[in-house]
Design an enzyme around this catalytic site. Structure first.
Site, PDB file in Angstrom:
ATOM      1  N   SER A 113       0.822  -1.212   0.000  1.00  0.00           N
ATOM      2  CA  SER A 113       0.000   0.000   0.000  1.00  0.00           C
ATOM      3  C   SER A 113       0.860   1.267   0.000  1.00  0.00           C
ATOM      4  CB  SER A 113      -0.968   0.004   1.176  1.00  0.00           C
ATOM      5  OG  SER A 113      -0.267  -0.087   2.403  1.00  0.00           O
ATOM      6  N   HIS A 150       2.064   4.387   4.336  1.00  0.00           N
ATOM      7  CA  HIS A 150       1.357   5.247   3.386  1.00  0.00           C
ATOM      8  C   HIS A 150       2.028   6.614   3.310  1.00  0.00           C
ATOM      9  CE1 HIS A 150      -2.639   2.862   4.071  1.00  0.00           C
ATOM     10  NE2 HIS A 150      -1.707   2.135   3.483  1.00  0.00           N
TER      11      HIS A 150
END
Length: 125
Positions: free
Chosen positions: A54, A106
């Site tokens: 991610s 992230h």
């Protein structure tokens, strides 16, 4: 992984497979190191998982977003709604309302992608 395919294929088609590989490797290392530093090595044992992709997705998003804005000739482009949706999700994850998320991965991936996009666009100004 669908985001990885969509964003990665845009970079690969307009730049090269080698460029995508370099971006992916650097962003993966940096984002996962950020998650390890801030969250530890939670390898699926509860809490955000270390070792996911991610952070790479956010890194590729940041790269395409900034590179496309600063160097329109690059052919890289994201629809503004895509950026808005991803950034809303980014900040929603920080609230904790969606469970344990690898927020450091992230953030680290996004920061690397934004920086790489900005630096690579300097030579085209």
């Amino acid at each position: 992984m669908l985001w990885l395919r969509d964003l990665g294929s845009m970079i690969e088609a307009r730049q090269s497979s080698l460029h995508l590989l370099a971006l992916t490797a650097v962003i993966a290392a940096g984002s996962n190191l950020a998650q390890f530093y801030f969250g530890g090595p939670n390898l699926g044992l509860g809490g955000p998982t270390f070792g996911g992709m991610s952070g790479v997705v956010y890194g590729l998003l940041g790269y395409i977003w900034i590179r496309g804005k600063l160097d329109p000739g690059s052919g890289l482009y994201l629809h503004p709604y895509t950026v808005i949706m991803m950034m809303v999700w980014f900040f929603l994850c920080f609230t904790g309302m969606v469970g344990d998320i690898a927020n450091a991965a992230h953030a680290g991936g996004l920061a690397i992608g934004l920086a790489w996009g900005w630096f690579s666009s300097l030579r085209y100004r």
